[in-house]
Structures are given as C-alpha cells and as structure tokens.
Design a protein around this motif. Sequence first.
Motif, PDB file in Angstrom:
ATOM      1  N   GLU A  21       0.828  -1.206   0.000  1.00 33.69           N
ATOM      2  CA  GLU A  21       0.000   0.000   0.000  1.00 33.69           C
ATOM      3  C   GLU A  21       0.866   1.260   0.000  1.00 33.69           C
ATOM      4  O   GLU A  21       0.533   2.254  -0.645  1.00 33.69           O
ATOM      5  N   GLN A  22       2.006   1.195   0.699  1.00 30.88           N
ATOM      6  CA  GLN A  22       2.929   2.326   0.715  1.00 30.88           C
ATOM      7  C   GLN A  22       3.507   2.563  -0.673  1.00 30.88           C
ATOM      8  O   GLN A  22       3.778   3.709  -1.065  1.00 30.88           O
ATOM      9  N   GLU A  24       1.861   2.106  -3.280  1.00 34.73           N
ATOM     10  CA  GLU A  24       0.692   2.493  -4.080  1.00 34.73           C
ATOM     11  C   GLU A  24       0.424   1.498  -5.208  1.00 34.73           C
ATOM     12  O   GLU A  24       0.135   1.859  -6.349  1.00 34.73           O
ATOM     13  N   THR A  26      -1.978  -1.747  -6.345  1.00 37.85           N
ATOM     14  CA  THR A  26      -3.178  -2.519  -6.078  1.00 37.85           C
ATOM     15  C   THR A  26      -2.791  -3.988  -5.963  1.00 37.85           C
ATOM     16  O   THR A  26      -1.701  -4.390  -6.411  1.00 37.85           O
TER      17      THR A  26
END
Length: 281
Positions: A21-22, A24, A26
């Motif tokens: 998630e860091q 970015e 999916t």
Amino acid sequence: MTKSPTVRQRRLGRELRRLREQAELTPEAAARPLGWSRSKLNRVENARITVTPSDVANACDLYRADFATKTELIQLCKDAAVRGWWTAYSDVFTGYYIALETEATTIHKWEPILIPGLLQSEEYAYEVIRAARPELTKAQLDRHVSARMTRKINLLGPGAPTLHALVDEAALRRPVGSPGLMARQLSDILQISDWPSITIQVLPAAVGAHSGMEGAFSVLGFGDEDPEVGYTECSSGDVYIEEADHVLRLTLRFERLRGVCLSPEKSAALIAAVRSSHDLP
C-alpha cells in the motif's frame, strides 16, 4: 495451506500489505510481477498460506523496501516456518488456537462450566475429556491428556504469558471423578494462584444473571505490535474473532465479568472453602 498461522505469520502478512500500500500498488498490480494470482496475494497478506524467503525478498524488491526492512522480513519468514511444539499433537489440536495461545503475552479467559484447561490437573483433565469424548480409545484419551498437560507446561512455565482466569463458582462445586479428585484439583489451583503471572477470580453464584452466560471465551494479547484475537468454542467448531470492534466487545464483557467477580483474595478463600466441602464424605 497452513492450519496454524502463528503471530509471526500474521505480522509478516500485515507488513507485506503495508509495504504494498505504501508503494501504491493494487493487489492486481502487485500479484502480476510476482507471478502470483490475486487470490494468492490475498492469502499471503492474511496469513492463510506460508511463503518462502525468496517470495518475501521478491515482494520487498517490488515494494522498494529498504535493506533493513527486507532483512527483517526475510528473517521473520524463516522464524514463522519453525514448527511449534503443538505440531506434534496435530491429531489432537484442530484449528490454530494453540499456535496463537503459545505466542500470546496475555490470556484473558472466562469459563462458566469447567476448570479452565490451563489450570486443570492431569486426573481432572482425564475425567473431563473422557466424559466429553466417550468414543476415544484408552490410547487416544491418554494422548489428549498428554497434549493438555504439555500445553499447560508451556504456558505456565518460564517466560509464560500473564493469565487472568474468571471461573464460575459452579465449576468449583461440580464433582468430577472419584472422591478426593476435586479437592486435589482445587488445591492445585490455590497453589498456582500464588504465581505472579496468574490471577484467578471466582464469579459467585449469588450474582445471578450476568454477561458471560452465553459461554466461555478467551482474549489473547500479543504486545503492542499485534492486535488482540478473541476466541470462542462451540460444538460445531472454533470461532476466531479478529475484527477490532468485535474483540473490543469481548474485552468489555470480560471487564464486566471481572467487576462482579470476587477479588483474587476472596476468590482464594472461596476455593479453599469449596475444597473443604469436597473433602467431606
């Protein structure tokens, strides 16, 4: 698929998700270059399957993790793969509660019917398991008792977690086994209750209706880094509670029960009194 995800596996999965998630990415975007399916990535992040150190290294490279983080997660992966003592009893233990319990730093336990398993003597455990599982052969019964005693040694020995057990008075008064067995079981509890890592409180019968009447449950804590896990057991299987708000409900229920229990000192006095009643012919 592993049947016993440990705290280390859960931590590894959360860290890999955090890094993704860091970065970015999916799940679909991350799974493709790793050569994983979307389903596999989801199961890795939720500790439903094990991964290899090379899997972790590749994920860290994709997520642009720094060298220290990559090294730490690879070691965490190796540590998570170490077999725990409970795997020797895979024919006895089902689910992954024991794996979590073994790594817990705190155990909050409510038991309305029986002496909690971690406080049971060998002869009490034998009679309880025999009554609950009449289909077991003598050899199988002995193995179940051995597993429970090993679990007790591991969780009440050096470096053990803190155990806070709330027990209904009915569990103390219920006669189990031959004459004298309950008196010996309660003597064991009184001895264990003096240990600094153990707190035992009794819910007196005079309380009447209370918030624990729906059944036994546990809340396991793992320190600041990992979220608590709740656990309840029923005839149809085990239920693991991991959603934060649901765990909070169990924690609040435990606190409400604790508030109407006798103090540890008064609980010890009641246990001693009940022990004397079991001594009577």
